[in-house]
Design a protein around this motif. Structure first.
Motif, PDB file in Angstrom:
ATOM      1  N   GLY A 214       0.794  -1.225   0.000  1.00  0.00           N
ATOM      2  CA  GLY A 214       0.000   0.000   0.000  1.00  0.00           C
ATOM      3  C   GLY A 214       0.822   1.268   0.000  1.00  0.00           C
ATOM      4  N   ILE A 215       2.052   1.210  -0.498  1.00  0.00           N
ATOM      5  CA  ILE A 215       2.917   2.385  -0.576  1.00  0.00           C
ATOM      6  C   ILE A 215       2.826   2.958  -1.987  1.00  0.00           C
ATOM      7  CG2 ILE A 215       5.268   3.255  -0.335  1.00  0.00           C
ATOM      8  CD1 ILE A 215       4.109   2.213   2.262  1.00  0.00           C
ATOM      9  N   HIS A 216       2.622   4.288  -2.080  1.00  0.00           N
ATOM     10  CA  HIS A 216       2.475   4.918  -3.391  1.00  0.00           C
ATOM     11  C   HIS A 216       3.365   6.156  -3.488  1.00  0.00           C
ATOM     12  CE1 HIS A 216      -0.973   2.344  -4.311  1.00  0.00           C
ATOM     13  NE2 HIS A 216      -1.399   2.593  -3.083  1.00  0.00           N
ATOM     14  N   ASP A 217       3.956   6.332  -4.665  1.00  0.00           N
ATOM     15  CA  ASP A 217       4.739   7.533  -4.991  1.00  0.00           C
ATOM     16  C   ASP A 217       5.924   7.748  -4.051  1.00  0.00           C
ATOM     17  OD1 ASP A 217       2.966   8.193  -7.093  1.00  0.00           O
ATOM     18  OD2 ASP A 217       1.591   9.091  -5.640  1.00  0.00           O
ATOM     19  N   ALA A 218       6.515   6.678  -3.551  1.00  0.00           N
ATOM     20  CA  ALA A 218       7.667   6.838  -2.645  1.00  0.00           C
ATOM     21  C   ALA A 218       8.436   5.523  -2.530  1.00  0.00           C
ATOM     22  CB  ALA A 218       7.213   7.295  -1.265  1.00  0.00           C
ATOM     23  N   ARG A 219       9.732   5.655  -2.336  1.00  0.00           N
ATOM     24  CA  ARG A 219      10.570   4.491  -2.045  1.00  0.00           C
ATOM     25  C   ARG A 219      11.465   4.720  -0.826  1.00  0.00           C
ATOM     26  NH1 ARG A 219      11.292   0.234  -5.121  1.00  0.00           N
ATOM     27  NH2 ARG A 219      13.435   0.010  -4.378  1.00  0.00           N
ATOM     28  N   ARG A 220      11.765   5.967  -0.517  1.00  0.00           N
ATOM     29  CA  ARG A 220      12.606   6.239   0.649  1.00  0.00           C
ATOM     30  C   ARG A 220      11.712   6.292   1.876  1.00  0.00           C
ATOM     31  NH1 ARG A 220      17.659   7.002  -0.813  1.00  0.00           N
ATOM     32  NH2 ARG A 220      18.329   7.772   1.216  1.00  0.00           N
ATOM     33  N   VAL A 221      11.189   5.116   2.236  1.00  0.00           N
ATOM     34  CA  VAL A 221      10.309   4.966   3.389  1.00  0.00           C
ATOM     35  C   VAL A 221      10.840   3.844   4.268  1.00  0.00           C
ATOM     36  CG1 VAL A 221       8.288   5.761   2.110  1.00  0.00           C
ATOM     37  CG2 VAL A 221       8.780   3.322   2.217  1.00  0.00           C
ATOM     38  N   VAL A 222      10.541   3.900   5.553  1.00  0.00           N
ATOM     39  CA  VAL A 222      10.892   2.839   6.487  1.00  0.00           C
ATOM     40  C   VAL A 222       9.633   2.459   7.252  1.00  0.00           C
ATOM     41  CG1 VAL A 222      11.707   4.527   8.215  1.00  0.00           C
ATOM     42  CG2 VAL A 222      12.407   2.104   8.374  1.00  0.00           C
ATOM     43  N   LEU A 223       9.302   1.183   7.247  1.00  0.00           N
ATOM     44  CA  LEU A 223       8.102   0.681   7.902  1.00  0.00           C
ATOM     45  C   LEU A 223       8.436   0.299   9.340  1.00  0.00           C
ATOM     46  CD1 LEU A 223       6.842  -1.701   5.031  1.00  0.00           C
ATOM     47  CD2 LEU A 223       6.594   0.780   5.246  1.00  0.00           C
ATOM     48  N   VAL A 224       7.696   0.842  10.298  1.00  0.00           N
ATOM     49  CA  VAL A 224       7.967   0.620  11.720  1.00  0.00           C
ATOM     50  C   VAL A 224       6.647   0.407  12.446  1.00  0.00           C
ATOM     51  CG1 VAL A 224       9.056   1.561  13.807  1.00  0.00           C
ATOM     52  CG2 VAL A 224      10.004   2.127  11.548  1.00  0.00           C
ATOM     53  N   ASN A 225       6.663  -0.483  13.428  1.00  0.00           N
ATOM     54  CA  ASN A 225       5.470  -0.727  14.229  1.00  0.00           C
ATOM     55  C   ASN A 225       5.063   0.551  14.973  1.00  0.00           C
ATOM     56  OD1 ASN A 225       4.063  -1.577  16.887  1.00  0.00           O
ATOM     57  ND2 ASN A 225       3.992  -3.436  15.646  1.00  0.00           N
ATOM     58  N   PRO A 226       3.755   0.892  15.009  1.00  0.00           N
ATOM     59  CA  PRO A 226       3.319   2.123  15.692  1.00  0.00           C
ATOM     60  C   PRO A 226       3.767   2.204  17.147  1.00  0.00           C
ATOM     61  CG  PRO A 226       1.530   1.216  14.376  1.00  0.00           C
ATOM     62  CD  PRO A 226       2.630   0.207  14.347  1.00  0.00           C
ATOM     63  N   ALA A 227       3.760   1.064  17.862  1.00  0.00           N
ATOM     64  CA  ALA A 227       4.195   1.083  19.258  1.00  0.00           C
ATOM     65  C   ALA A 227       5.680   1.427  19.376  1.00  0.00           C
ATOM     66  CB  ALA A 227       3.900  -0.265  19.921  1.00  0.00           C
ATOM     67  N   ASP A 228       6.487   0.938  18.437  1.00  0.00           N
ATOM     68  CA  ASP A 228       7.909   1.275  18.436  1.00  0.00           C
ATOM     69  C   ASP A 228       8.113   2.758  18.143  1.00  0.00           C
ATOM     70  OD1 ASP A 228       9.010  -1.215  19.077  1.00  0.00           O
ATOM     71  OD2 ASP A 228       8.936  -1.904  17.005  1.00  0.00           O
ATOM     72  N   LEU A 229       7.313   3.296  17.241  1.00  0.00           N
ATOM     73  CA  LEU A 229       7.433   4.721  16.946  1.00  0.00           C
ATOM     74  C   LEU A 229       7.184   5.561  18.192  1.00  0.00           C
ATOM     75  CD1 LEU A 229       5.694   5.181  13.454  1.00  0.00           C
ATOM     76  CD2 LEU A 229       8.128   5.198  14.001  1.00  0.00           C
ATOM     77  N   THR A 230       6.149   5.204  18.915  1.00  0.00           N
ATOM     78  CA  THR A 230       5.835   5.943  20.142  1.00  0.00           C
ATOM     79  C   THR A 230       6.984   5.837  21.140  1.00  0.00           C
ATOM     80  OG1 THR A 230       3.469   5.584  19.842  1.00  0.00           O
ATOM     81  CG2 THR A 230       4.222   6.152  22.057  1.00  0.00           C
ATOM     82  N   ALA A 231       7.493   4.626  21.318  1.00  0.00           N
ATOM     83  CA  ALA A 231       8.577   4.416  22.286  1.00  0.00           C
ATOM     84  C   ALA A 231       9.844   5.166  21.885  1.00  0.00           C
ATOM     85  CB  ALA A 231       8.860   2.918  22.409  1.00  0.00           C
TER      86      ALA A 231
END
Length: 312
Positions: A214-231
């Protein structure tokens, strides 16, 4: 390499600099070459990272008709099912001056080594079937290469599982059981895996969309769990640099990625390659296969710096 200083690199297709781990180390090595030569269908980053002298030799693509002295030629490819079959181009070449990769290599070899009875380069260029005849003589599973590949669908390479022939001391398959070990992820770190998008073949992206994720118009992305982002103190769509945590030498950094909150396992992260190959240490390899640990790169995330490196 003729001596300790005459370093020459010849690349056939692909994007070698970006395809390898530790991209900056690879770039430094390429720039130390006296000559770099690429046989390519399209320009890429590797062509700009060159030695004292650089050659970019345009070549026919697989979709182009390839006519040589003996007539129209075909090459062979092996698919993921170990099936070998013919591949013929149907499109007119972009230029009548384009040479095939076989022709370019054969002419380079003749110019430097000369024709010999053992290696008739001119004959190889004129008729690719003569190259396949040589394969048939030395590579197991390719016996009667030309005759078998001419059949409908080609042929399948030998598979010990299908044939139940195992080259082991007991003549039987050997199964091993490995003890599971959980990676130790220090606090504040993530274990990054590199992966390809839907619209990508090896290191060549054809589009900026990845319908798998489900990623569009981008490649310089990093997928991270939402809980990890918060932490870690980040939020969805933040811009970050990815920094490889490794015990040797200078830090490895891939700059200016957008964070995407994604239902990935806690402690993990994922990003596309070749954009993140720069993070994979050359000496971080699997114990037995010696392959790069591109699925297990320990990283930390930092807010993107103004001078962040943004490799192509």
């Amino acid at each position: 390499m003729r001596d300790g200083t005459a370093k020459v690199f010849l690349g056939v297709a692909g994007n070698f600099v970006r395809a390898t781990p530790d991209s900056r180390v690879t770039e430094e090595a390429m720039r130390r070459c006296r000559l770099t030569a690429h046989i390519s269908t399209k320009l890429n980053r590797s062509h700009t990272v060159c030695g004292d002298t650089a050659l970019v030799l345009p070549t026919l693509g697989r979709s182009d008709r390839d006519v040589q002295a003996s007539g129209e030629q075909f090459i062979t490819v092996e698919d993921s099912m170990s099936e070998v079959h013919a591949s013929r181009g149907r499109l007119p070449p972009a230029s009548p001056h384009l040479l095939s990769a076989v022709a370019i290599i054969s002419r380079l070899a003749r110019a430097t080594l000369g024709d010999t009875p053992a290696i008739p380069w001119e004959e190889f260029e004129a008729d690719y079937g003569t190259v396949r005849d040589r394969f048939a003589r030395v590579v197991p599973g390719f016996e009667n290469f030309n005759a078998r590949v001419a059949g409908a669908g080609g042929f399948r390479l030998p598979n010990p599982v299908n044939q139940r022939v195992f080259r082991t001391p007991g003549g039987k398959a050997v199964f091993t059981v490995n003890e599971f070990t959980m990676p130790d992820i220090p606090e504040g770190r993530l274990l990054l895996q590199t992966l390809r998008s839907h619209n990508q073949w090896n290191t060549v992206p054809y589009a900026m969309n990845d319908r798998y994720r489900g990623i569009h118009d981008a490649r310089r992305v990093v997928l991270v769990n939402p809980a990890d982002l918060t932490a870690l103190g980040f939020a969805d769509r933040d811009r970050v640099d990815l920094v490889a945590v490794w015990h040797d030498g200078p830090e490895r950094r891939a700059g200016d990625f957008h964070v995407v909150a994604y239902l990935i396992s806690r402690g993990s992260a994922a990003a596309y390659y070749p954009e993140t190959n720069v993070l994979v240490p050359l000496d971080s390899v699997a114990d037995i296969s010696n392959t790069p640990t591109s699925k297990a790169v320990l990283i930390r995330m930092e807010p993107t710096s103004a001078d962040a490196d943004r490799p192509s």
